[in-house]
Design an enzyme around this catalytic site. Structure first.
Site: not given
Ligand code: NAI
Length: 256
Positions: A13-14, A64-65, A143, A155-156, A159
């Site tokens: 997801g990077a 797709d993870v 989270s 989600y909870a 996580k």
């Molecule tokens: P984001 O939505 O900006 O980025 C998530 C990325 O994961 C996207 O590029 C998306 O295409 C990719 N993705 C989604 N499903 C996928 C799959 N099946 N296979 C491969 N890639 C996939 O999210 P963000 O905010 O950067 O979050 C990253 C992580 O941090 C997540 O696990 C999120 O739950 C966690 N997190 C985020 C918080 C926040 O406030 N933004 C708070 C707590 C946890």
């Protein structure tokens, strides 16, 4: 000398957000990084913008993870093209928020599949390389929502599941030189939280300000805050830390 010279890292997801910041930090400190994301072109574009010098390649892979075959194939491609795998960051995530009575089976299954089966599938594929070389670092994204958050039963659960997952990995993989830890971020300014603002009908800046006002350190978090913690947990200085969840939330957990 970077802390990750000679290391190969996978960050899922990077293509954006927290995952991109972690990939950037690891690359900045010397790692070759494979950016995994749903769309190969976006993963490739992110990989191209990572800090690099001659002879140290990065890679973008469409994956797709939540699909165990896709996860396994991505790990094998990384090892084939970058020569090894030392660090896995399970960051890919989605939200499908709804109050319980409105939450659909699909909302539930999607969130559990991406976060939990995704982390499981990626880690299972990576561990054979880690165990063989007696070295590996796993970091998973939990989270503060693990502690309970209205509208996020799916989600909870996922996580908090991540926290149990890394505790068990710590026990099983410790004897093979592998550590596994989780980071539990609070509010981080990314597309994910911007989407939440849109859903509740608030302008992004107002939504962020409200989160900052509630937080003990009076600001929101940024992807770089999480990247710094991830880099520490992947470093040799953290080699006696495993099975833990580090809250990186400006103290949000303390007042929730
Ligand atoms: P984001 O939505 O900006 O980025 C998530 C990325 O994961 C996207 O590029 C998306 O295409 C990719 N993705 C989604 N499903 C996928 C799959 N099946 N296979 C491969 N890639 C996939 O999210 P963000 O905010 O950067 O979050 C990253 C992580 O941090 C997540 O696990 C999120 O739950 C966690 N997190 C985020 C918080 C926040 O406030 N933004 C708070 C707590 C946890």
């Amino acid at each position: 000398m970077g802390r990750f010279d000679g290391r190969v890292a996978v960050v899922t997801g990077a293509a954006r957000g927290i995952g991109l910041a972690i990939a950037t930090r690891l690359a900045d400190e010397g790692a070759s990084v494979a950016v995994l994301d749903l769309d190969e072109a976006q993963a490739g574009a992110a990989a191209e913008q990572l800090p690099a010098e001659a002879g140290r390649p990065h890679l973008g892979i469409g994956c797709d993870v939540s699909d165990t075959g896709s996860a396994r194939a991505a790990v094998e491609r990384v090892v084939g093209e970058l020569g090894a795998l030392h660090i896995l960051v399970n960051n890919a995530g989605v939200t499908r928020d709804n109050l319980l009575f409105k939450m659909t089976d699909d909302d539930w299954d999607t969130v559990i599949a991406v976060h939990l089966r995704g982390a499981f599938a990626m880690t299972r594929a990576a561990q054979q390389h880690f165990v063989q070389q007696k070295y590996g670092k796993v970091v998973c994204l939990s989270s503060v929502s693990a502690l309970g958050n209205r509208g996020q039963a799916n989600y909870a659960a996922a996580k908090m599941g991540i926290q149990g997952f890394v505790r068990t990995l710590g026990i099983e993989l410790g004897p093979f030189g592998v550590t596994a830890n989780a980071i539990a971020p609070g509010f981080i300014a990314t597309d994910m939280t911007d989407a939440t603002a849109a859903r509740v009908g608030m302008p992004v800046e107002e939504f962020r300000q409200a989160a900052a006002d509630r937080n003990p350190v009076r600001r929101v978090g940024y992807p770089e805050d999480i990247a710094a913690a991830a880099a520490f947990l992947c470093s040799e200085e953290a080699s006696y830390i495993t099975g833990q969840t580090l809250y990186v939330d400006g103290g949000a957990k303390l007042v929730s």
